[in-house]
Motif scaffolding. Structure first.
Motif, PDB file in Angstrom:
ATOM      1  N   THR A 102     -14.435  36.454  39.546  1.00 24.35           N
ATOM      2  CA  THR A 102     -14.353  35.307  38.643  1.00 24.35           C
ATOM      3  C   THR A 102     -14.910  34.082  39.363  1.00 24.35           C
ATOM      4  OG1 THR A 102     -12.419  36.194  37.503  1.00 24.35           O
ATOM      5  CG2 THR A 102     -12.812  33.827  37.299  1.00 24.35           C
ATOM      6  N   TYR A 103     -15.856  33.407  38.710  1.00 23.84           N
ATOM      7  CA  TYR A 103     -16.473  32.198  39.252  1.00 23.84           C
ATOM      8  C   TYR A 103     -15.934  30.994  38.476  1.00 23.84           C
ATOM      9  CZ  TYR A 103     -19.720  35.530  41.314  1.00 23.84           C
ATOM     10  OH  TYR A 103     -20.268  36.576  42.028  1.00 23.84           O
ATOM     11  N   TYR A 104     -15.585  29.935  39.203  1.00 24.99           N
ATOM     12  CA  TYR A 104     -14.971  28.761  38.592  1.00 24.99           C
ATOM     13  C   TYR A 104     -15.967  27.616  38.510  1.00 24.99           C
ATOM     14  CZ  TYR A 104     -10.732  31.411  39.101  1.00 24.99           C
ATOM     15  OH  TYR A 104      -9.783  32.405  38.998  1.00 24.99           O
ATOM     16  N   ARG A 105     -16.035  27.013  37.325  1.00 26.36           N
ATOM     17  CA  ARG A 105     -16.973  25.913  37.085  1.00 26.36           C
ATOM     18  C   ARG A 105     -16.717  24.782  38.093  1.00 26.36           C
ATOM     19  NH1 ARG A 105     -19.877  23.154  32.513  1.00 26.36           N
ATOM     20  NH2 ARG A 105     -19.830  25.136  31.394  1.00 26.36           N
ATOM     21  N   PRO A 106     -17.765  24.295  38.771  1.00 25.23           N
ATOM     22  CA  PRO A 106     -17.568  23.234  39.768  1.00 25.23           C
ATOM     23  C   PRO A 106     -17.188  21.915  39.124  1.00 25.23           C
ATOM     24  CG  PRO A 106     -19.894  23.704  39.474  1.00 25.23           C
ATOM     25  CD  PRO A 106     -19.156  24.736  38.684  1.00 25.23           C
ATOM     26  N   SER A 107     -16.653  21.017  39.953  1.00 23.19           N
ATOM     27  CA  SER A 107     -16.145  19.742  39.461  1.00 23.19           C
ATOM     28  C   SER A 107     -17.248  18.823  38.957  1.00 23.19           C
ATOM     29  CB  SER A 107     -15.369  19.037  40.573  1.00 23.19           C
ATOM     30  OG  SER A 107     -16.207  18.830  41.698  1.00 23.19           O
ATOM     31  N   GLY A 108     -18.448  18.982  39.482  1.00 22.33           N
ATOM     32  CA  GLY A 108     -19.538  18.108  39.090  1.00 22.33           C
ATOM     33  C   GLY A 108     -20.792  18.465  39.858  1.00 22.33           C
ATOM     34  N   PRO A 109     -21.877  17.737  39.635  1.00 21.10           N
ATOM     35  CA  PRO A 109     -23.130  18.033  40.317  1.00 21.10           C
ATOM     36  C   PRO A 109     -22.975  18.036  41.833  1.00 21.10           C
ATOM     37  CG  PRO A 109     -23.462  16.397  38.584  1.00 21.10           C
ATOM     38  CD  PRO A 109     -21.984  16.569  38.744  1.00 21.10           C
ATOM     39  N   GLY A 110     -23.639  18.993  42.469  1.00 18.46           N
ATOM     40  CA  GLY A 110     -23.690  19.007  43.917  1.00 18.46           C
ATOM     41  C   GLY A 110     -22.511  19.643  44.618  1.00 18.46           C
ATOM     42  N   THR A 111     -21.584  20.250  43.874  1.00 15.73           N
ATOM     43  CA  THR A 111     -20.410  20.835  44.518  1.00 15.73           C
ATOM     44  C   THR A 111     -20.529  22.358  44.594  1.00 15.73           C
ATOM     45  OG1 THR A 111     -19.275  20.779  42.384  1.00 15.73           O
ATOM     46  CG2 THR A 111     -18.837  18.984  43.904  1.00 15.73           C
ATOM     47  N   ASP A 112     -19.782  22.940  45.540  1.00 20.12           N
ATOM     48  CA  ASP A 112     -19.790  24.380  45.740  1.00 20.12           C
ATOM     49  C   ASP A 112     -19.055  25.080  44.597  1.00 20.12           C
ATOM     50  OD1 ASP A 112     -21.028  23.869  48.169  1.00 20.12           O
ATOM     51  OD2 ASP A 112     -19.138  23.859  49.274  1.00 20.12           O
ATOM     52  N   VAL A 113     -19.236  26.403  44.516  1.00 19.90           N
ATOM     53  CA  VAL A 113     -18.567  27.199  43.497  1.00 19.90           C
ATOM     54  C   VAL A 113     -17.477  28.041  44.164  1.00 19.90           C
ATOM     55  CG1 VAL A 113     -18.811  29.072  41.828  1.00 19.90           C
ATOM     56  CG2 VAL A 113     -20.557  27.280  41.962  1.00 19.90           C
ATOM     57  N   VAL A 114     -16.288  27.980  43.600  1.00 17.41           N
ATOM     58  CA  VAL A 114     -15.159  28.783  44.088  1.00 17.41           C
ATOM     59  C   VAL A 114     -15.147  30.119  43.356  1.00 17.41           C
ATOM     60  CG1 VAL A 114     -12.640  28.898  44.240  1.00 17.41           C
ATOM     61  CG2 VAL A 114     -13.827  26.723  44.610  1.00 17.41           C
ATOM     62  N   TRP A 115     -14.816  31.190  44.069  1.00 15.57           N
ATOM     63  CA  TRP A 115     -14.728  32.509  43.434  1.00 15.57           C
ATOM     64  C   TRP A 115     -13.496  33.255  43.910  1.00 15.57           C
ATOM     65  CZ3 TRP A 115     -14.890  36.997  46.430  1.00 15.57           C
ATOM     66  CH2 TRP A 115     -15.351  36.857  47.738  1.00 15.57           C
ATOM     67  N   ARG A 116     -12.994  34.150  43.051  1.00 11.53           N
ATOM     68  CA  ARG A 116     -11.893  35.044  43.380  1.00 11.53           C
ATOM     69  C   ARG A 116     -12.227  36.432  42.822  1.00 11.53           C
ATOM     70  NH1 ARG A 116     -10.666  31.709  46.451  1.00 11.53           N
ATOM     71  NH2 ARG A 116      -8.736  30.549  46.662  1.00 11.53           N
ATOM     72  N   ASP A 117     -11.855  37.481  43.554  1.00  9.74           N
ATOM     73  CA  ASP A 117     -12.130  38.824  43.048  1.00  9.74           C
ATOM     74  C   ASP A 117     -10.837  39.508  42.639  1.00  9.74           C
ATOM     75  OD1 ASP A 117     -10.876  39.860  45.325  1.00  9.74           O
ATOM     76  OD2 ASP A 117     -12.751  40.346  46.341  1.00  9.74           O
ATOM     77  N   ASN A 118     -10.958  40.728  42.123  1.00 10.21           N
ATOM     78  CA  ASN A 118      -9.794  41.460  41.637  1.00 10.21           C
ATOM     79  C   ASN A 118      -9.140  42.306  42.715  1.00 10.21           C
ATOM     80  OD1 ASN A 118     -11.860  43.335  41.850  1.00 10.21           O
ATOM     81  ND2 ASN A 118     -11.454  44.321  39.867  1.00 10.21           N
ATOM     82  N   ARG A 119      -9.459  42.023  43.974  1.00  9.58           N
ATOM     83  CA  ARG A 119      -8.849  42.734  45.098  1.00  9.58           C
ATOM     84  C   ARG A 119      -8.153  41.774  46.062  1.00  9.58           C
ATOM     85  NH1 ARG A 119     -11.055  47.933  45.904  1.00  9.58           N
ATOM     86  NH2 ARG A 119     -11.005  47.703  48.196  1.00  9.58           N
ATOM     87  N   GLY A 120      -7.913  40.543  45.590  1.00 11.54           N
ATOM     88  CA  GLY A 120      -7.217  39.562  46.409  1.00 11.54           C
ATOM     89  C   GLY A 120      -8.108  38.732  47.303  1.00 11.54           C
ATOM     90  N   GLY A 121      -9.417  38.907  47.212  1.00 11.98           N
ATOM     91  CA  GLY A 121     -10.343  38.138  48.037  1.00 11.98           C
ATOM     92  C   GLY A 121     -10.871  36.919  47.312  1.00 11.98           C
ATOM     93  N   GLY A 122     -11.577  36.082  48.037  1.00 12.44           N
ATOM     94  CA  GLY A 122     -12.159  34.897  47.427  1.00 12.44           C
ATOM     95  C   GLY A 122     -12.812  34.015  48.465  1.00 12.44           C
ATOM     96  N   GLY A 123     -13.393  32.930  47.995  1.00 12.65           N
ATOM     97  CA  GLY A 123     -14.067  31.991  48.889  1.00 12.65           C
ATOM     98  C   GLY A 123     -14.903  31.024  48.091  1.00 12.65           C
ATOM     99  N   ILE A 124     -15.953  30.506  48.717  1.00 17.34           N
ATOM    100  CA  ILE A 124     -16.867  29.606  48.020  1.00 17.34           C
ATOM    101  C   ILE A 124     -18.296  30.093  48.211  1.00 17.34           C
ATOM    102  CG2 ILE A 124     -15.366  27.603  48.277  1.00 17.34           C
ATOM    103  CD1 ILE A 124     -17.320  26.608  50.444  1.00 17.34           C
ATOM    104  N   LEU A 125     -19.137  29.776  47.244  1.00 15.19           N
ATOM    105  CA  LEU A 125     -20.579  29.932  47.377  1.00 15.19           C
ATOM    106  C   LEU A 125     -21.130  28.548  47.686  1.00 15.19           C
ATOM    107  CD1 LEU A 125     -21.437  32.280  44.378  1.00 15.19           C
ATOM    108  CD2 LEU A 125     -21.489  32.856  46.796  1.00 15.19           C
ATOM    109  N   PRO A 126     -21.581  28.321  48.915  1.00 16.64           N
ATOM    110  CA  PRO A 126     -21.999  26.965  49.295  1.00 16.64           C
ATOM    111  C   PRO A 126     -23.379  26.618  48.772  1.00 16.64           C
ATOM    112  CG  PRO A 126     -22.317  28.471  51.128  1.00 16.64           C
ATOM    113  CD  PRO A 126     -21.675  29.278  50.029  1.00 16.64           C
ATOM    114  N   ARG A 127     -23.571  25.350  48.483  1.00 16.57           N
ATOM    115  CA  ARG A 127     -24.894  24.855  48.109  1.00 16.57           C
ATOM    116  C   ARG A 127     -25.758  24.776  49.361  1.00 16.57           C
ATOM    117  NH1 ARG A 127     -25.914  22.455  43.436  1.00 16.57           N
ATOM    118  NH2 ARG A 127     -27.449  21.106  44.413  1.00 16.57           N
TER     119      ARG A 127
END
Length: 573
Positions: A424-449
C-alpha cells in the motif's frame, strides 16, 4: 508602472539630497566620498518563512546626512536605514535600496525568497481506522516522520505523556478503548496524529476479509480459485463455502477452488467467515463459458504490436509523471498507448506492483516456440524484472476481466519468491515529499525522491481516486542487487543481476531477441497452484514490477516497457 515609481522615488531622494546640499558651502561638499552599502549577505539573496519577520539592516560608510529610499517590487516601503519585512505569501520579492548623501549615491537590489513553513509531516498507516489488539499483546507503532529540520517527539495515552521517542510500543491488560496521540515538533511548528486503540479479548477482536471482485468467469474444464485479497484477525475463524445451495467446503481454508464442468453454466458461490458467534458473508457469481468464446484469429491485416492499453497504474517511482501528467486512468492509458507507439520511448512501472495491461487486435495462438515479445531496457548487470501475466477473453466481451495466469519464469521455485504480496502506497503530503509504503507482511519504509527528478509528484495522482492510498498486488522476486563499490571509497556502482528467463526488462542469454526484447511462451502459463493452465491462445498481457527495493542513488527497482508484441508476427517481418 514600476519604472515610473522608481523614477519618482529616486527623484524624491535626489530632491532631498539637493535640499541638504543647499545648506552647505561648495567647499564643504567638494571632495566628500560617496556612501557605501555593506549587506549582511553579500549575495543579496535573503530567505524568510511565511508569517515570519526579516530585519534587513545594512551597514553604511560615508552615510552622514543620508536619505534612504526602500522600494518593494517597485512600491515605496521605507525611508530609514533598516527595513523590516514580513513574509506573507510564498514566492520571491525584490527590494531596492538607494542611499543619497551630498557626496553621491549608492544603490543595491536584494531578493527575498519567502518559503513555506516546514513542520514535520506524519504518516501512520491504519491510524484513521484505529487499531484493535488483544489484551496483553504488544502493538508496536512506528510512524514515518518527514522533517527537514530537527524534531522532537511525544507520545501520550489518554492525555498522559508516556514516551519522547519516534516509535512506541503500546500494551495494556485492561480491556477498553484508549486514545493515543503522537506529536512531532520542530521550529516551524507541531503536527500530530490522534487515534484509538481498542483492547479486546481474543473473542472480541473484530475480524474481516476483502475480495477484489464478486463476479468470475472460467472456461469449461478449468479451475478457478476464489480467495480474499486480505484477511483481518482470521485466527480461529471457520470458513464455510456453499455452491448453488450445497455446502462444499468447511474448515480453516479461506479460499475455494472451483472446478468448471464441461458445459456452460452460471453458479452462485457463497462464503461465510464465522468467529466468536458472529458471521460475515459474501456471495459470488461464477460463469462457465464455452471454449474459445472470445477467440479472434489473426488475419493478414493483424498488427504485431499491442493496439490497446486497458490499465496503466504504476507504483510511485522517479520516472512516474516525469515529462507527462495524468489526472485520470483514461488520461494515463492514452499517454501509455502514445508512448508504446514511439519506438524511442518507454514506460516506467515504478516500484513493486506497478502495472501495465494491454490487448491486441487478434488472439495470439500457442505454438511450439515463443509467442510473445516484451521490449525493455536491460543490459548485462542491469535487470529490473517484471512478472508477466496473460489472460484469455473467456467471456468474449473484449475486456480483461477474466482470469490472469502467471507465466512461470526461471525463479518460480526459488523459496524467496513471495506470491500474493501486496504493498500500500500513501499519498504524499505535498509536492517534493517522499512516499510512505507498507506491505502485507509487516514491512514498510519510504520511496525517496531523487534530487535530479524535479516533477512535483512521483506518486501517480490518478491512482487513488482522490483518496489517501492505493494497494498493488502480485508476485515478489528477491532483490539480488549489490553496490560493487562498497568498501572501496569509490562512487556507488550498482549491479542488478538477471533472473535467467521468463521476466520482462531482464537481461537474458536464454530467451531474448536483440531487436524485440524478452521472449515468452504461452505454454508457461500456470494457475494459482502452479499447474499448467493449458491455454491455447491469449488476448491480454499484464506486466508487473516484481521487486520492492531502493538502490542508493539510482533509486527504486522499476520495470520499464518499450513495446509488447506478438512474436509470431514480429519474426515474419
Amino acid at each position: 508602472m514600476i519604472r515610473t515609481l522608481l523614477r519618482s522615488a529616486w527623484a524624491a531622494a535626489a530632491l532631498a539630497a539637493a535640499a541638504l546640499s543647499g545648506c552647505n558651502s561648495d567647499e564643504e561638499i567638494l571632495g566628500r566620498p560617496a556612501p557605501e552599502i555593506i549587506l549582511s549577505n553579500p549575495s543579496g539573496v535573503y530567505a524568510v518563512k511565511t508569517g515570519r519577520e526579516l530585519l534587513i539592516a545594512p551597514e553604511y560608510r560615508n552615510a552622514e546626512e543620508a536619505v534612504y529610499v526602500w522600494l518593494l517590487d517597485g512600491e515605496p516601503c521605507g525611508d530609514g536605514p533598516a527595513y523590516r519585512f514580513v513574509g506573507e505569501e510564498e514566492g520571491s520579492r525584490y527590494l531596492d535600496l538607494k542611499v543619497t548623501t551630498p557626496g553621491g549615491t549608492a544603490a543595491e537590489q536584494l531578493r527575498i525568497d519567502v518559503e513555506a513553513l516546514t513542520p514535520p509531516y506524519i504518516t501512520l498507516p491504519g491510524a484513521a481506522e484505529g487499531f484493535d489488539v488483544a489484551a496483553g499483546t504488544e502493538l508496536h507503532l512506528a510512524p514515518v516522520v518527514q522533517e527537514t529540520l530537527p524534531a522532537t517527539f511525544a507520545w501520550s495515552v489518554d492525555g498522559t505523556e508516556v514516551a519522547a521517542t519516534r516509535e512506541y510500543t503500546f500494551v495494556r491488560t485492561e480491556r477498553g478503548t484508549y486514545t493515543l496521540r503522537f506529536a512531532a515538533t520542530n521550529e516551524d511548528g507541531t503536527e500530530h496524529v490522534e487515534f484509538a486503540v481498542r483492547v479486546c479479548s481474543e473473542e472480541e477482536l473484530p475480524f474481516g476479509w476483502e475480495f477484489d471482485r464478486t463476479e468470475f468467469g472460467v472456461t469449461t474444464g478449468r479451475t478457478l480459485t476464489v480467495r480474499p485479497v486480505s484477511l483481518r484477525n482470521e485466527a480461529g475463524a471457520e470458513f464455510v463455502w456453499t455452491l448453488d445451495g450445497t455446502e462444499v467446503q468447511r474448515g480453516t481454508q479461506s479460499e475455494y477452488v472451483f472446478r468448471a464442468g464441461g458445459e456452460p453454466a452460471t453458479h452462485t458461490l457463497e462464503a461465510a467467515m464465522n468467529k466468536g458467534g458472529q458471521s460475515l458473508r459474501r456471495q459470488f457469481t461464477i460463469t462457465v463459458h464455452p471454449p474459445k468464446a472470445g477467440y479472434r484469429p489473426a488475419t493478414s491485416a493483424s498488427r504485431a504490436a499491442c493496439n490497446a492499453v486497458y490499465a496503466f497504474l504504476p507504483a510511485p517511482g522517479q520516472f512516474v509523471q516525469f515529462g507527462y501528467s495524468a489526472a485520470t486512468m483514461e488520461e494515463a492509458c492514452a499517454h501509455a498507448r502514445k508512448t508504446l507507439e514511439d519506438p524511442e520511448a518507454g514506460l516506467s512501472l515504478g516500484a513493486f506492483g506497478g502495472t501495465l495491461v494491454v490487448g491486441f487486435d487478434h488472439s495470439i495462438d500457442r505454438t511450439e516456440g515463443y509467442e510473445l515479445a516484451i521490449q525493455g531496457n536491460p543490459f548485462e548487470g542491469s535487470s529490473e524484472p517484471g512478472i508477466v501475466w496473460v489472460m484469455q477473453d473467456e467471456n468474449g466481451n473484449g475486456l480483461p476481466d477474466d482470469t490472469w495466469y502467471e507465466l512461470k519464469g526461471s525463479a518460480w521455485d526459488d523459496p524467496d519468491v513471495v506470491r500474493g504480496y501486496a504493498v500500500t502506497y500513501y499519498r504524499p503530503s505535498g509536492p517534493g515529499t517522499d512516499v510512505v509504503w507498507r506491505d502485507n507482511r509487516g514491512g514498510g519504509g519510504i520511496l525517496p525522491r531523487l534530487e535530479f527528478h524535479t516533477q512535483d509528484y512521483f506518486y501517480p495522482l490518478w491512482a487513488d481516486d482522490g483518496g489517501t492510498s492505493y494497494t498493488l498486488r502480485g508476485t515478489l522476486l528477491p532483490d539480488r542487487a549489490y553496490d560493487q563499490s562498497e568498501g572501496t571509497g569509490e562512487e556507488e556502482y550498482w549491479v542488478l543481476p538477471d533472473f535467467g528467463w521468463g521476466y520482462a526488462d531482464n537481461w537474458s542469454a536464454e530467451a531474448m531477441d536483440p531487436d524485440h526484447g524478452n521472449l515468452f511462451r504461452i505454454a508457461d502459463a500456470v494457475d494459482d497452484a502452479g499447474n499448467p493452465a493449458d491455454l491455447e491462445y491469449i488476448d491480454f498481457v499484464k506486466v508487473q514490477t516484481a521487486q520492492m527495493a531502493v538502490h542508493g542513488r539510482i533509486g527504486e527497482a522499476s520495470t520499464e516497457v518499450f513495446a509488447i508484441g506478438d512474436y509470431t508476427l514480429l519474426r515474419r517481418k
